[in-house]
Design a protein around this motif. Structure first.
Motif, PDB file in Angstrom:
ATOM      1  N   THR A   1       0.813  -1.227   0.000  1.00 43.78           N
ATOM      2  CA  THR A   1       0.000   0.000   0.000  1.00 43.78           C
ATOM      3  C   THR A   1       0.844   1.274   0.000  1.00 43.78           C
ATOM      4  O   THR A   1       0.723   2.117  -0.892  1.00 43.78           O
ATOM      5  CB  THR A   1      -0.949   0.023   1.219  1.00 43.78           C
ATOM      6  OG1 THR A   1      -1.774  -1.143   1.185  1.00 43.78           O
ATOM      7  CG2 THR A   1      -1.814   1.270   1.207  1.00 43.78           C
ATOM      8  N   ALA A   2       1.701   1.438   1.010  1.00 39.17           N
ATOM      9  CA  ALA A   2       2.405   2.710   1.180  1.00 39.17           C
ATOM     10  C   ALA A   2       3.386   3.001   0.050  1.00 39.17           C
ATOM     11  O   ALA A   2       3.653   4.174  -0.256  1.00 39.17           O
ATOM     12  CB  ALA A   2       3.128   2.736   2.531  1.00 39.17           C
TER      13      ALA A   2
ATOM     14  N   PHE B   1      -3.609   4.682   6.043  1.00 36.36           N
ATOM     15  CA  PHE B   1      -4.711   4.266   5.172  1.00 36.36           C
ATOM     16  C   PHE B   1      -4.962   2.762   5.298  1.00 36.36           C
ATOM     17  O   PHE B   1      -6.097   2.321   5.466  1.00 36.36           O
ATOM     18  CB  PHE B   1      -4.364   4.645   3.730  1.00 36.36           C
ATOM     19  CG  PHE B   1      -5.452   4.391   2.729  1.00 36.36           C
ATOM     20  CD1 PHE B   1      -6.342   5.396   2.390  1.00 36.36           C
ATOM     21  CD2 PHE B   1      -5.584   3.164   2.106  1.00 36.36           C
ATOM     22  CE1 PHE B   1      -7.346   5.176   1.456  1.00 36.36           C
ATOM     23  CE2 PHE B   1      -6.583   2.921   1.176  1.00 36.36           C
ATOM     24  CZ  PHE B   1      -7.467   3.938   0.845  1.00 36.36           C
ATOM     25  N   GLN B   2      -3.889   1.963   5.240  1.00 32.69           N
ATOM     26  CA  GLN B   2      -4.047   0.508   5.288  1.00 32.69           C
ATOM     27  C   GLN B   2      -4.442   0.024   6.681  1.00 32.69           C
ATOM     28  O   GLN B   2      -5.258  -0.899   6.809  1.00 32.69           O
ATOM     29  CB  GLN B   2      -2.759  -0.184   4.847  1.00 32.69           C
ATOM     30  CG  GLN B   2      -2.897  -1.701   4.715  1.00 32.69           C
ATOM     31  CD  GLN B   2      -3.943  -2.089   3.689  1.00 32.69           C
ATOM     32  OE1 GLN B   2      -3.896  -1.653   2.550  1.00 32.69           O
ATOM     33  NE2 GLN B   2      -4.911  -2.912   4.094  1.00 32.69           N
TER      34      GLN B   2
ATOM     35  N   LEU C   1      -8.607  -2.224  10.159  1.00 35.61           N
ATOM     36  CA  LEU C   1      -9.446  -2.061  11.346  1.00 35.61           C
ATOM     37  C   LEU C   1     -10.921  -2.122  10.982  1.00 35.61           C
ATOM     38  O   LEU C   1     -11.726  -2.759  11.674  1.00 35.61           O
ATOM     39  CB  LEU C   1      -9.111  -0.730  12.027  1.00 35.61           C
ATOM     40  CG  LEU C   1      -9.865  -0.383  13.315  1.00 35.61           C
ATOM     41  CD1 LEU C   1      -9.633  -1.448  14.375  1.00 35.61           C
ATOM     42  CD2 LEU C   1      -9.431   0.979  13.830  1.00 35.61           C
ATOM     43  N   LEU C   2     -11.284  -1.464   9.881  1.00 39.12           N
ATOM     44  CA  LEU C   2     -12.682  -1.431   9.476  1.00 39.12           C
ATOM     45  C   LEU C   2     -13.200  -2.793   9.054  1.00 39.12           C
ATOM     46  O   LEU C   2     -14.409  -3.022   9.031  1.00 39.12           O
ATOM     47  CB  LEU C   2     -12.877  -0.423   8.331  1.00 39.12           C
ATOM     48  CG  LEU C   2     -12.756   1.050   8.729  1.00 39.12           C
ATOM     49  CD1 LEU C   2     -12.845   1.941   7.504  1.00 39.12           C
ATOM     50  CD2 LEU C   2     -13.839   1.426   9.729  1.00 39.12           C
TER      51      LEU C   2
ATOM     52  N   LEU D   1      -3.748 -12.257   8.656  1.00 38.95           N
ATOM     53  CA  LEU D   1      -3.288 -11.745   9.946  1.00 38.95           C
ATOM     54  C   LEU D   1      -3.017 -10.258   9.800  1.00 38.95           C
ATOM     55  O   LEU D   1      -1.944  -9.852   9.372  1.00 38.95           O
ATOM     56  CB  LEU D   1      -2.002 -12.465  10.376  1.00 38.95           C
ATOM     57  CG  LEU D   1      -2.140 -13.716  11.231  1.00 38.95           C
ATOM     58  CD1 LEU D   1      -0.764 -14.287  11.526  1.00 38.95           C
ATOM     59  CD2 LEU D   1      -2.864 -13.408  12.529  1.00 38.95           C
ATOM     60  N   THR D   2      -3.993  -9.452  10.151  1.00 38.94           N
ATOM     61  CA  THR D   2      -3.810  -8.007  10.111  1.00 38.94           C
ATOM     62  C   THR D   2      -3.492  -7.510  11.519  1.00 38.94           C
ATOM     63  O   THR D   2      -3.486  -8.278  12.478  1.00 38.94           O
ATOM     64  CB  THR D   2      -5.053  -7.316   9.541  1.00 38.94           C
ATOM     65  OG1 THR D   2      -6.190  -7.703  10.310  1.00 38.94           O
ATOM     66  CG2 THR D   2      -5.264  -7.716   8.081  1.00 38.94           C
TER      67      THR D   2
END
Length: 333
Positions: A180-181, A216-217, A222-223, A245-246
């Protein structure tokens, strides 16, 4: 305040300020996603490109160039390049993740097939490289080519790390920086480079994009456990069902007792998921404060993004980028 409650959203302010440039980006995207010989390419691409995304990444390139006083046209090429890279990775991601929904619509792999999604993604990567060469800057080419490689590396790392209970927060951060970043930071960095900005400003733009992308990620992850499907366009619990695994789960596992660890091993490593497991998982995340801790980390990364902008000229675009960092985490504030 949630995003839907915000009276004036920073990305909309940016879009209005950059309207002429964004129109040029969209025109260039439509022209370059065409194919004389394979009509499925524009069909698949249009399904995703026209799905109502915010075009955040290309706007970051245009905003960075504008902030640094750029007056040429190649920022449009670079913004389109960034969007093509992003769209290609989405097509590939949905195949890898076996996703059925993106931005509230059926995914391309569901409407067509996996082969079409992968091959059209490859086509868009090729178009991206054609576009990034056109400004004639080896440094720009180096930044965007490296970002493309880093994105792929991050996705492959996620394949091996996402279902391994030994995955640490450091490894998670490495995955996030990759998948992402890397594109956020490349998007902002090339805007400064094409404007021939001083090195400290280019570094500041990179740091801003990096921190913004990480925030952002983390918010996205989380959402997955506490979001609204109508607002996010994703089903709550998709990451859980895909055994990813977040950060919230990694934090909960670190605090787990033997019984809880056995639960995580069953549902994540072994993939033995049963009715009620998602609800139990969310309960464990709440019990150990993993959701609150993850929220705090997202807010800290957004703050780092804002701090990075101190080296940039003070003008309305800088304020929009500052507000954007707040906006990214507004859904969890």
């Amino acid at each position: 305040m949630g995003l839907d409650q915000a009276a004036t959203k920073p990305h909309e302010q940016l879009a209005a300020h950059l309207a002429g440039k964004m129109d040029a980006v969209n025109t260039l995207i439509r022209a370059r996603m065409a194919s004389r010989h394979a009509p499925r390419i524009p069909q698949v691409t249009a399904h995703l490109v026209e799905a109502g995304g915010k075009r955040l990444r290309p706007m970051l390139t245009l905003a960075a160039a504008d902030l640094c006083g750029y007056g040429g046209d190649y920022d449009v090429h670079l913004a389109a390049t960034v969007e093509f890279i992003h769209t290609a990775t989405l097509l590939h991601d949905d195949v890898v993740d076996e996703s059925a929904q993106r931005r509230g619509r059926p995914t391309a792999n569901l409407l067509w097939d996996n082969k079409s999604s992968v091959l059209v993604g490859d086509y868009l990567f090729s178009r991206a490289f054609q576009l990034m060469v056109e400004p004639g800057s080896l440094r720009v080419l180096d930044i965007l080519a490296n970002a493309s490689a880093t994105i792929a590396e991050g996705e492959v790392l996620q394949l091996t790390a996402s279902r391994d209970l030994a995955t640490t927060e450091d490894i998670y951060l490495q995955v996030v920086r990759g998948k992402t970043a890397a594109l956020f930071s490349a998007a902002t960095e090339v805007g400064g480079v094409i404007a021939d900005a001083p090195e400290d400003q280019i570094k500041a733009l990179f740091d801003y994009g990096d921190a913004l992308g990480i925030a952002f990620q983390i918010v996205d992850d989380l959402l997955d456990y506490q979001g609204d499907t109508k607002a996010t366009g994703k089903n709550v619990g998709d990451d859980f069902r895909e055994r990813k695994l977040t950060l919230p789960v990694i934090k909960a596992i670190a605090a787990a007792d033997a019984e809880e660890r056995a639960f995580w091993k069953r549902v994540i490593e072994k993939g033995d998921q049963r009715d009620g497991d998602l609800e139990h998982a969310i309960g464990l995340l709440k019990t150990h404060g993993a959701l609150d801790q993850t929220r705090q980390e997202a807010l800290e990364w957004a703050a780092k993004a804002k701090t990075a902008l101190a080296a940039l000229p003070e003008n309305p675009v800088r304020q929009m980028l500052l507000d954007l960092a707040d906006y990214v985490v507004a859904r969890i504030s």
